[in-house]
Design an enzyme around this catalytic site. Structure first.
Site, PDB file in Angstrom:
ATOM      1  N   GLY A 183     -12.489   0.966 -22.785  1.00  0.00           N
ATOM      2  CA  GLY A 183     -11.791   0.167 -23.777  1.00  0.00           C
ATOM      3  C   GLY A 183     -11.412  -1.217 -23.276  1.00  0.00           C
ATOM      4  CG  HIS A 184      -8.711  -3.494 -25.705  1.00  0.00           C
ATOM      5  ND1 HIS A 184      -8.765  -2.394 -26.532  1.00  0.00           N
ATOM      6  CD2 HIS A 184      -7.406  -3.818 -25.589  1.00  0.00           C
ATOM      7  CE1 HIS A 184      -7.542  -2.081 -26.910  1.00  0.00           C
ATOM      8  NE2 HIS A 184      -6.700  -2.907 -26.355  1.00  0.00           N
ATOM      9  CG  ASN A 185      -6.944  -5.908 -22.291  1.00  0.00           C
ATOM     10  OD1 ASN A 185      -7.727  -6.840 -22.370  1.00  0.00           O
ATOM     11  ND2 ASN A 185      -5.893  -5.792 -23.090  1.00  0.00           N
ATOM     12  N   GLY A 228      -7.646   1.633 -23.625  1.00  0.00           N
ATOM     13  CA  GLY A 228      -7.340   0.246 -23.318  1.00  0.00           C
ATOM     14  C   GLY A 228      -6.259   0.050 -22.275  1.00  0.00           C
ATOM     15  CB  SER A 229      -4.190  -1.823 -21.059  1.00  0.00           C
ATOM     16  OG  SER A 229      -4.410  -2.903 -21.956  1.00  0.00           O
TER      17      SER A 229
END
Length: 364
Positions: free
Chosen positions: A258-260, A277-278
């Site tokens: 996922g993003h980040n 994410g993250s």
């Protein structure tokens, strides 16, 4: 392409006994090996297969009598599986694609192609993209504007690399990989049901309408050197900063980052791993098939997680995890043993024949 057995021995750092001039063009299991195949008989139990095949040379276990096995030569290696890596590297020519740009490819005039770059049929390379020397871009792959691909990369058929993505040297991306799609990031004007549940841990107030607003992805994806990414894996771009994958990391088919997300060096992710994410993943982390990692947590260096483990909280460095929710491997095994003992325990307590009482799904 055939290689002299002595050349293969040198490439593997193997001890050669017998005729090093034998020509080898393939590797095979002992029973299927022909005269130009190197038979892989690295354990004594494979010896019977040599009599069924026609191999003249084989990689054998230490102490094997290659003459008694009817061979003309043999290689001996200290670590057979490591020898497999070297042998397959020698014998694998890779996809055939001559340097140069295929007439059907579309390459923007501002793109920069290094020496010896090969661009296959119907590939597309966008504005300002930079492709390192010796890299191969196969059929129907697309490279977005201002993307950077390092030297010696192999970008297989149908790969999608979005704008401003940066990939280091010698990366291998298998068919269908998508790098740099927007992250799955949305927000509601008022606190959403998901936020409410996270706060209350299950209790919900009155439910109302909610509308999701898109958070655009301004970051990109940065991938280190010597990374391999399996077919149909996807890595989303970051919201503000880049999503990162460290050098030497190997990712299987059908993995989602996922993003980040930040992934360290020399990690190994098996098929269907999902990292939300993250999340931050340390160095040398191994995640078996279908492992899930929650958003915004940290998985420390050298963590190993067994198949289908679900990691919901931070995992300290060096921990071996199993289960859902994830716990120490030894604790998971004890819990599993206890669970299997429950039916006998229930009978001993006189509860074995009790039928469970079901409740309506909407009851308190």
């Amino acid at each position: 392409m055939a290689h002299r057995l002595a050349e293969i021995a040198a490439a593997l750092g193997a001890r050669l006994e017998g005729d090093g001039s034998l020509r080898i063009s393939a590797a095979a299991e002992p029973a299927q090996a022909g005269p130009e195949a190197l038979a892989l008989a690295m354990k004594p139990e494979y010896a019977a297969g040599l009599a069924q095949g026609r191999a003249r040379a084989a990689i054998l276990w230490d102490g094997a009598d290659w003459r008694a096995l009817g061979l003309e030569a043999a290689l001996f290696v200290p670590r057979p599986r490591m020898a497999m890596a070297g042998l397959t590297r020698v014998l694998d020519p890779g996809p055939e694609l001559a340097p140069g740009v295929h007439p059907s490819a579309v390459v923007d005039a501002t793109a920069s192609l290094g020496e010896g770059v090969a661009v296959g049929p119907f590939a597309v390379i966008g504005r300002g993209a930079r492709i390192g020397a010796g890299s191969r871009i196969l059929a129907h792959a697309s490279i977005g504007a201002e993307a950077e691909i390092g030297e010696g990369c192999l970008i297989r058929e149908g790969v999608r690399i979005a704008h401003r993505v940066r990939i280091g040297a010698r990366a291998i991306l298998h068919p269908g990989v998508v790098i740099g799609a927007d992250g799955f990031s949305f927000v509601t004007p008022e606190p959403s049901g998901v936020e409410e549940i996270r706060r209350s841990l299950g209790q919900r107030d009155a439910r109302g309408a909610q509308h999701w607003e898109r958070i655009h992805s301004l970051g990109s994806v940065r991938i280190g050197d010597d990374v391999e990414i399996g077919a149909n894996t996807t890595i989303d771009r970051g919201t503000i900063r880049d999503t990162e994958v460290g050098s030497g990391t190997k990712i299987d088919n059908l993995v989602m980052l996922g993003h980040n997300v930040r992934v360290g060096r020399d990690c190994l992710f098996c098929s269907q791993v999902g990292i939300a994410g993250s999340a931050r993943i340390g160095d040398r982390v191994v995640l078996a098939g279908q492992v899930g990692v929650n958003d915004n947590i940290f998985v420390g260096d050298d963590v190993i997680a067994g198949g289908a483990t679900k990691i919901f909280t931070n995992a300290p460095a060096g921990r071996v995890l199993m289960g859902s929710p994830a716990m120490k491997m030894e604790a998971h095994l004890e819990t599993y043993k206890a669970l299997r003992r429950l039916p006998r325990l229930m009978k001993r307590l006189g509860l074995g024949d009790q039928k469970p009482v079901s409740k309506p799904a909407d009851s308190d």
